[in-house]
Design a protein around this motif. Structure first.
Motif, PDB file in Angstrom:
ATOM      1  N   ALA A   1       0.808  -1.222   0.000  1.00 36.30           N
ATOM      2  CA  ALA A   1       0.000   0.000   0.000  1.00 36.30           C
ATOM      3  C   ALA A   1       0.842   1.273   0.000  1.00 36.30           C
ATOM      4  O   ALA A   1       0.429   2.294  -0.550  1.00 36.30           O
ATOM      5  N   ASP A   2       2.037   1.211   0.572  1.00 39.50           N
ATOM      6  CA  ASP A   2       2.860   2.420   0.657  1.00 39.50           C
ATOM      7  C   ASP A   2       3.748   2.663  -0.569  1.00 39.50           C
ATOM      8  O   ASP A   2       4.484   3.632  -0.624  1.00 39.50           O
ATOM      9  N   VAL A   3       3.653   1.813  -1.569  1.00 39.51           N
ATOM     10  CA  VAL A   3       4.446   1.984  -2.792  1.00 39.51           C
ATOM     11  C   VAL A   3       3.651   2.833  -3.780  1.00 39.51           C
ATOM     12  O   VAL A   3       2.493   2.557  -4.054  1.00 39.51           O
ATOM     13  N   GLN A   4       4.314   3.869  -4.314  1.00 36.23           N
ATOM     14  CA  GLN A   4       3.666   4.757  -5.266  1.00 36.23           C
ATOM     15  C   GLN A   4       3.474   4.046  -6.605  1.00 36.23           C
ATOM     16  O   GLN A   4       4.379   3.389  -7.106  1.00 36.23           O
ATOM     17  N   ASN A   5       2.315   4.212  -7.170  1.00 36.02           N
ATOM     18  CA  ASN A   5       1.925   3.555  -8.410  1.00 36.02           C
ATOM     19  C   ASN A   5       2.202   4.431  -9.636  1.00 36.02           C
ATOM     20  O   ASN A   5       2.015   4.010 -10.751  1.00 36.02           O
ATOM     21  N   THR A   6       2.641   5.665  -9.440  1.00 35.05           N
ATOM     22  CA  THR A   6       2.775   6.633 -10.519  1.00 35.05           C
ATOM     23  C   THR A   6       4.239   6.978 -10.772  1.00 35.05           C
ATOM     24  O   THR A   6       5.005   7.174  -9.838  1.00 35.05           O
ATOM     25  N   ILE A   7       4.587   7.054 -12.054  1.00 33.47           N
ATOM     26  CA  ILE A   7       5.938   7.435 -12.471  1.00 33.47           C
ATOM     27  C   ILE A   7       5.807   8.718 -13.281  1.00 33.47           C
ATOM     28  O   ILE A   7       4.950   8.826 -14.160  1.00 33.47           O
ATOM     29  N   LYS A   8       6.648   9.672 -12.987  1.00 38.91           N
ATOM     30  CA  LYS A   8       6.633  10.932 -13.732  1.00 38.91           C
ATOM     31  C   LYS A   8       8.027  11.179 -14.300  1.00 38.91           C
ATOM     32  O   LYS A   8       9.010  11.104 -13.585  1.00 38.91           O
ATOM     33  N   PHE A   9       8.105  11.420 -15.610  1.00 40.15           N
ATOM     34  CA  PHE A   9       9.366  11.727 -16.272  1.00 40.15           C
ATOM     35  C   PHE A   9       9.597  13.232 -16.251  1.00 40.15           C
ATOM     36  O   PHE A   9       8.654  14.016 -16.165  1.00 40.15           O
ATOM     37  N   ASN A  10      10.842  13.624 -16.412  1.00 36.59           N
ATOM     38  CA  ASN A  10      11.175  15.024 -16.638  1.00 36.59           C
ATOM     39  C   ASN A  10      10.507  15.411 -17.959  1.00 36.59           C
ATOM     40  O   ASN A  10      10.735  14.748 -18.975  1.00 36.59           O
ATOM     41  N   PRO A  11       9.697  16.484 -17.991  1.00 37.76           N
ATOM     42  CA  PRO A  11       8.970  16.826 -19.220  1.00 37.76           C
ATOM     43  C   PRO A  11       9.865  17.224 -20.386  1.00 37.76           C
ATOM     44  O   PRO A  11       9.422  17.226 -21.533  1.00 37.76           O
ATOM     45  N   ASP A  12      11.134  17.528 -20.119  1.00 36.24           N
ATOM     46  CA  ASP A  12      12.063  17.886 -21.192  1.00 36.24           C
ATOM     47  C   ASP A  12      12.911  16.704 -21.642  1.00 36.24           C
ATOM     48  O   ASP A  12      13.761  16.854 -22.524  1.00 36.24           O
ATOM     49  N   GLU A  13      12.696  15.538 -21.056  1.00 31.17           N
ATOM     50  CA  GLU A  13      13.483  14.351 -21.384  1.00 31.17           C
ATOM     51  C   GLU A  13      13.203  13.938 -22.838  1.00 31.17           C
ATOM     52  O   GLU A  13      12.055  13.677 -23.206  1.00 31.17           O
ATOM     53  N   PRO A  14      14.248  13.891 -23.691  1.00 30.12           N
ATOM     54  CA  PRO A  14      14.040  13.508 -25.097  1.00 30.12           C
ATOM     55  C   PRO A  14      13.353  12.147 -25.260  1.00 30.12           C
ATOM     56  O   PRO A  14      12.550  11.969 -26.169  1.00 30.12           O
TER      57      PRO A  14
END
Length: 188
Positions: free
Chosen positions: A119-132
């Motif tokens: 339950a304590d593990v985040q389910n969402t991954i966010k990339f740097n928006p400028d990452e090629p």
């Protein structure tokens, strides 16, 4: 195990004879026997027929090297496969052209996978928006998103123009996928 050994093992596990597998797949029984003895290797379409006839996951026939992610192309292929199979879901706001806006994009594991996370593990991954890598991936995602929308709308259509447009978009997506997976830039 070799591909042939896997076919033989799975066939026996399912209680299917070589003759029955030949009938289920439309592949000659002699060819099935040669596959199992590693005297011949099934072509991809033949292997797909065997997979379907035995009702098994195609993942069984991949070796470990299929999942080594060493290059940008490897990572792109993995991301595309995970998104197409709905294991990984891409979310975010879209602009007027249906493209996802990079700084709003998140990747989430589907509930099928995330239910195994604590339950304590985040389910969402966010990339740097400028990452090629993200920007290249989003080019594919836009086309794939549009294809899925059009496929839902026109998949049963008998209109030649609509069917041709779907096929053309499918070809465009496949070419983008090939281009994205060709990068041999080593990941750091």
């Amino acid at each position: 195990m070799t591909i042939g050994e896997k076919i033989k093992y799975l066939r026996k596990q399912k209680g299917v004879t070589q003759t029955e597998l030949a009938q289920l797949t439309g592949i000659h029984q002699v060819s099935i026997a040669k596959y199992e003895k590693d005297k011949m290797t099934p072509q991809p379409d033949q292997l797909q027929k065997i997979i379907e006839a035995l009702n098994v996951s195609p993942m069984i026939f991949f070796n470990d090297s299929a999942f080594k992610v060493k290059t940008r192309g490897d990572l792109m292929g993995l991301l595309i496969a995970l998104c197409k199979s709905k294991v990984l879901v891409v979310k975010g706001k879209r602009d007027r052209t249906s493209a996802l806006i990079p700084n709003t994009v998140t990747f989430e594991f589907s509930p099928i996978i995330s239910k195994f996370f604590p339950a304590d593990v985040q389910n969402t991954i966010k990339f740097n928006p400028d990452e090629p890598l993200l920007l290249d991936f989003l080019k594919w995602e836009k086309q794939f998103h549009n294809y899925e929308k059009l496929f839902k709308k026109y998949s049963g259509s008998s209109n030649v123009t609509e069917v041709a447009a779907l096929e053309e978009l499918s070809d465009i997506i496949e070419k983008i996928e090939i281009e994205l997976q060709c990068s041999s830039m080593v990941l750091k």
